[in-house]
Design a protein around this motif. Structure first.
Motif, mmCIF file in Angstrom:
data_model
loop_
_atom_site.group_PDB
_atom_site.id
_atom_site.type_symbol
_atom_site.label_atom_id
_atom_site.label_comp_id
_atom_site.label_asym_id
_atom_site.label_seq_id
_atom_site.Cartn_x
_atom_site.Cartn_y
_atom_site.Cartn_z
ATOM 1 N N GLU A 1 51.950 -7.766 35.226
ATOM 2 C CA GLU A 1 51.297 -7.316 36.443
ATOM 3 C C GLU A 1 50.117 -8.215 36.796
ATOM 4 O O GLU A 1 49.826 -8.438 37.981
ATOM 5 N N TRP A 2 49.457 -8.737 35.777
ATOM 6 C CA TRP A 2 48.335 -9.653 36.014
ATOM 7 C C TRP A 2 48.815 -10.909 36.739
ATOM 8 O O TRP A 2 48.174 -11.356 37.708
ATOM 9 N N CYS A 3 49.938 -11.475 36.317
ATOM 10 C CA CYS A 3 50.489 -12.670 36.972
ATOM 11 C C CYS A 3 50.890 -12.373 38.407
ATOM 12 O O CYS A 3 50.587 -13.147 39.332
ATOM 13 N N ARG A 4 51.583 -11.257 38.597
ATOM 14 C CA ARG A 4 52.027 -10.924 39.947
ATOM 15 C C ARG A 4 50.842 -10.670 40.879
ATOM 16 O O ARG A 4 50.873 -11.034 42.056
ATOM 17 N N THR A 5 49.801 -10.069 40.354
ATOM 18 C CA THR A 5 48.634 -9.786 41.185
ATOM 19 C C THR A 5 47.926 -11.068 41.605
ATOM 20 O O THR A 5 47.489 -11.209 42.748
ATOM 21 N N TRP A 6 47.825 -12.027 40.686
ATOM 22 C CA TRP A 6 47.158 -13.288 41.030
ATOM 23 C C TRP A 6 47.959 -14.072 42.079
ATOM 24 O O TRP A 6 47.401 -14.601 43.038
ATOM 25 N N VAL A 7 49.274 -14.118 41.920
ATOM 26 C CA VAL A 7 50.108 -14.808 42.908
ATOM 27 C C VAL A 7 50.018 -14.108 44.262
ATOM 28 O O VAL A 7 49.941 -14.746 45.315
ATOM 29 N N GLN A 8 49.999 -12.775 44.233
ATOM 30 C CA GLN A 8 49.884 -12.019 45.477
ATOM 31 C C GLN A 8 48.521 -12.236 46.125
ATOM 32 O O GLN A 8 48.401 -12.272 47.362
ATOM 33 N N LEU A 9 47.475 -12.397 45.323
ATOM 34 C CA LEU A 9 46.138 -12.642 45.853
ATOM 35 C C LEU A 9 46.116 -13.943 46.655
ATOM 36 O O LEU A 9 45.603 -13.993 47.791
ATOM 37 N N LEU A 10 46.688 -15.019 46.101
ATOM 38 C CA LEU A 10 46.709 -16.286 46.819
ATOM 39 C C LEU A 10 47.652 -16.236 48.018
ATOM 40 O O LEU A 10 47.412 -16.895 49.035
ATOM 41 N N SER A 11 48.731 -15.459 47.919
ATOM 42 C CA SER A 11 49.627 -15.315 49.070
ATOM 43 C C SER A 11 48.934 -14.601 50.220
ATOM 44 O O SER A 11 49.073 -14.981 51.392
ATOM 45 N N ASP A 12 48.158 -13.558 49.901
ATOM 46 C CA ASP A 12 47.382 -12.876 50.938
ATOM 47 C C ASP A 12 46.316 -13.783 51.532
ATOM 48 O O ASP A 12 46.040 -13.735 52.735
ATOM 49 N N LEU A 13 45.715 -14.627 50.676
ATOM 50 C CA LEU A 13 44.733 -15.583 51.186
ATOM 51 C C LEU A 13 45.392 -16.580 52.138
ATOM 52 O O LEU A 13 44.811 -16.937 53.174
ATOM 53 N N GLN A 14 46.606 -17.019 51.811
ATOM 54 C CA GLN A 14 47.327 -17.926 52.701
ATOM 55 C C GLN A 14 47.626 -17.260 54.043
ATOM 56 O O GLN A 14 47.451 -17.860 55.107
ATOM 57 N N ALA A 15 48.076 -16.000 54.007
ATOM 58 C CA ALA A 15 48.355 -15.285 55.254
ATOM 59 C C ALA A 15 47.077 -15.074 56.066
ATOM 60 O O ALA A 15 47.083 -15.173 57.304
ATOM 61 N N TYR A 16 45.973 -14.807 55.382
ATOM 62 C CA TYR A 16 44.687 -14.640 56.076
ATOM 63 C C TYR A 16 44.278 -15.933 56.773
ATOM 64 O O TYR A 16 43.867 -15.924 57.948
ATOM 65 N N VAL A 17 44.393 -17.066 56.068
ATOM 66 C CA VAL A 17 44.012 -18.354 56.661
ATOM 67 C C VAL A 17 44.924 -18.690 57.844
ATOM 68 O O VAL A 17 44.466 -19.182 58.882
#
Length: 561
Positions: free
Chosen positions: A245-261
C-alpha cells in the motif's frame, strides 16, 4: 471558606511567578492573560472584604479564563538551559492540528487536496513502517510544504527575475537534496529500496521550473522511481501488505501531482501578475478615431427593384458607356504600350551562387583534433594523415570523424559505431561494430570490415567503396541521395566481386496496393564511365562504319577507313 480562598489566590500567584521566569516570548504571550487592570484588582479586593463567596466565584472565573487562553497558545520551548541541565526538552502546551484554509484560488485549493489526500496517507503508512522510512517521510513532507508556500507566493505576485526566482526556489531545492543525501547515508538500511524509490522520483517537485511541458516531466520522474517500487513489491508482497500500500500510495501521489500540474499549470507555473510593475504602453501613435455615426434606419428598404429595372432596359443599358476612340486604342498607338516592365532580368555578368558539394571542401584553418571525450572519440580536421589508430576502446564508445581529407583511420577492437561526416578521400578499417557505420555528406570514401558489422548507412555521399568480410555478408545497407556506391564481396580465392548499388528506380502504379518501386539495373557498359576510342588499325575485319554510341555518359567511338 477563607482558607480555601487564600489557597486559590496563592495558587494563582505561584503560577504568575513561574510564568515570569520563562522566555520573553512566553512572558509576552501570557502577560495578556494574567495581568489585569488595577481597577479589576481593586474591585476583587473590595469584594473579598465584603463577601467571601463572591470572591471565590471571581477567582474561579479568573482561573477558567486563564486556562482557556493558555489552551489556545501554540507550543513553546523551555527557556535557555541552566548550567545544571544543558538539554532543554520542548514543552508543548497544546498540539494544534495543521489546518489548510480554503481560498478563492483554485490552484492553491488543488494543491491542498494533494496535501490532505495522498500525501497524508503516505505519511501515515510511512509511520506504520517506521525506521528510516518514517524519517525519510518527514523530509518529504517538508519538501511538499516548501513547494506549497512557493505556489501561494506565485498566486499573490508577478513572476520574479531569474536571480530572485532561484532564491525563492532554494528551500524546495534544499529539501530535495536532503532527501537524496539521506538515501546515500543509509545504503546499508533494510529499507534501502524504499529510500531509493523516493529519492529517484522526488525531483518531480522541480516542475515549477519547467516550461512549457511540466506535466510530462512529473510523469518521467514517476517512472524513474518505479524500478525501486517494483523491487519493494517483490520483496514485501508476501511479508507485509503495508509496504504494498505504501508503494501504491506514493505512485498515486505523483500521479495526482501530474494531473494537478496538467490542469492548473499546463505550460508552466502560473503567476498572478499582481504586485509587479505595470506593463509598458504599446508602441504606436494616437488611438483610432471614433466610428462615424451611421443611420441604420433605412437598411430595411430593398433596392433590388432598381437593379432589376436597369437590367430590363435591354440595349439601353450600354448608353452610359464611354466610347473608345482611335486615339485610345493601343494597337494603333504604340506609344501607349510603353510602361514599367513587369519583370527585370538579372544582368548577365552577375556571378551565380555555387551549389553545395559533398565532402570536406576547403578545410578551415583549425588545428587537427584526435581526442577522447567520455564515450566519444573525436577525429577532426585531419589532412594527409594515414596513421590514425583508435586503440583500447570500449564497446560503448563511438568514433566520430569530421571534415578530414586524404586520411586513413584504423579502429581496433569492438566499438559501438563509426561516423564519417563531411570527409573527402578517406578510408576506415575496423574489426567489429555493435550498431552501424555511417557516411554523411562524404566524397570518395572507402571502408573495410574485418569482422562483423550489422548496418551500413550512406547519406548524401558521392563515391563509396564497401569491402565486406565473410562474417558480414548479412549486412544491411541503407542509402539515400548518394551515388557511385559499390559493394565488394570476398570470394574463396581471395579476390573480391564488385556489385553496384542501384541509383535509378522505376515506380509503377498498382491499383490495389498503390505504388510499386523497383531498382533499374544497368547492364553492359552502363556501370563504367569512361571514353573508349578504338584505333581503326586494330579493327579486324575492316569495313566498320563510323558509329557513335551514347549511353549514360558512355561514348564508344569506332572509326573505319
Amino acid at each position: 471558606m477563607e482558607r480555601g480562598n487564600k489557597d486559590m489566590r496563592s495558587l494563582i500567584k505561584l503560577f504568575e511567578k513561574r510564568e515570569k521566569n520563562s522566555t520573553q516570548s512566553v512572558e509576552d504571550a501570557v502577560h495578556n492573560v494574567l495581568i489585569q487592570t488595577p481597577e479589576r484588582e481593586n474591585g476583587t479586593e473590595a469584594s473579598e472584604a465584603q463577601n467571601p463567596a463572591a470572591d471565590l466565584e471571581v477567582l474561579i472565573e479568573r482561573l477558567e479564563r486563564v486556562t482557556s487562553r493558555l489552551e489556545r497558545l501554540p507550543c513553546f520551548s523551555d527557556p535557555l538551559p541552566s548550567p545544571k541541565s544543558q538539554v532543554a526538552s520542548p514543552v508543548c502546551l497544546v498540539t494544534p492540528p495543521q489546518v489548510l484554509i480554503p481560498t478563492d484560488n483554485m490552484s492553491i485549493n488543488g494543491y491542498q487536496d494533494i496535501l490532505q489526500g495522498p500525501l497524508r496517507t503516505y505519511l501515515e503508512l510511512s509511520k506504520q513502517i517506521g525506521g528510516d522510512v518514517a524519517t525519510h517521510a518527514k523530509l518529504v513532507n517538508e519538501a511538499f510544504q516548501a513547494q506549497y508556500g512557493y505556489i501561494q507566493l506565485a498566486a499573490s505576485r508577478s513572476k520574479p527575475s531569474q536571480g530572485e526566482e532561484m532564491q525563492l526556489l532554494s528551500p524546495t531545492s534544499e529539501k530535495i537534496s536532503a532527501i537524496q543525501q539521506f538515501r546515500e547515508k543509509n545504503r546499508v538500511s533494510t529499507y534501502f529500496n524504499h529510500l531509493s524509490a523516493i529519492s529517484e522520483s522526488i525531483p518531480a517537485l522541480g516542475w515549477v521550473a519547467i516550461s512549457p511541458t511540466p506535466a510530462p516531466y512529473v510523469k518521467e520522474m514517476n517512472d524513474a522511481g518505479q524500478f525501486y517500487t517494483n523491487r519493494v513489491l517483490k520483496d514485501w508482497k508476501e511479508k507485509d501488505k503495508t509496504h504494498v500500500e505504501w508503494c501504491r500510495t506514493w505512485v498515486q501521489l505523483l500521479s495526482d501531482l501530474q494531473a494537478y500540474v496538467k490542469q492548473y499549470h499546463t505550460t508552466g507555473l502560473v503567476w498572478s501578475g499582481k504586485g509587479g510593475a505595470p506593463p509598458p504602453p504599446p508602441p504606436g501613435g494616437l488611438p483610432p478615431p471614433p466610428m462615424p455615426e451611421v443611420d441604420f434606419s433605412n437598411l430595411a428598404i430593398d433596392d433590388r427593384s432598381a437593379l432589376f429595372a436597369e437590367i430590363n432596359r435591354g440595349e439601353g443599358i450600354t448608353s452610359n458607356l464611354r466610347k473608345v476612340t482611335s486615339e485610345m486604342q493601343t494597337h494603333k498607338n504604340p506609344q501607349l504600350r510603353e510602361g514599367p516592365a513587369p519583370f527585370k532580368a538579372a544582368p548577365r555578368g552577375a556571378p551565380a551562387k555555387p551549389l553545395p558539394t559533398p565532402g570536406a571542401g576547403a578545410l578551415p584553418d583549425k588545428p587537427p583534433v584526435f581526442a577522447r571525450d567520455g564515450k566519444k572519440w573525436l577525429i577532426e580536421y585531419q589532412k594527409g594523415n594515414s596513421n590514425l589508430v583508435v586503440e583500447n576502446a570500449d564497446m560503448n564508445n563511438m568514433v566520430y570523424m569530421f571534415r578530414c581529407r586524404d586520411s586513413a583511420l584504423t579502429v581496433r577492437g569492438k566499438v559501438n559505431g563509426v561516423i564519417l561526416d563531411s570527409c573527402t578521400k578517406c578510408a576506415v578499417v575496423f574489426d567489429n561494430l555493435v550498431s552501424s557505420i555511417e557516411f554523411v555528406n562524404c566524397q570518395s570514401v572507402q571502408m573495410q570490415v574485418l569482422g562483423k558489422v550489422p548496418t551500413i548507412s550512406i547519406d548524401k555521399t558521392d563515391g563509396c567503396q564497401i569491402y565486406l568480410s565473410k562474417d558480414s555478408l548479412d549486412v544491411e545497407i541503407v542509402s539515400s541521395k548518394s551515388s557511385e556506391m559499390n559493394v565488394l564481396v570476398p570470394q574463396a580465392n581471395g579476390d573480391f566481386t564488385e556489385h553496384p548499388i542501384p541509383e535509378q528506380y522505376k515506380t509503377v502504379l498498382n491499383k490495389p496496393s498503390g505504388l510499386t518501386t523497383t531498382p533499374v539495373e544497368n547492364k553492359g557498359f552502363l556501370s563504367t564511365r569512361r571514353f573508349i576510342v578504338i584505333n581503326p588499325d586494330t579493327i579486324e575485319p575492316k569495313g566498320f562504319s563510323k558509329t557513335v554510341f551514347t549511353i549514360c555518359n558512355l561514348y564508344l567511338v569506332t572509326v573505319s577507313q
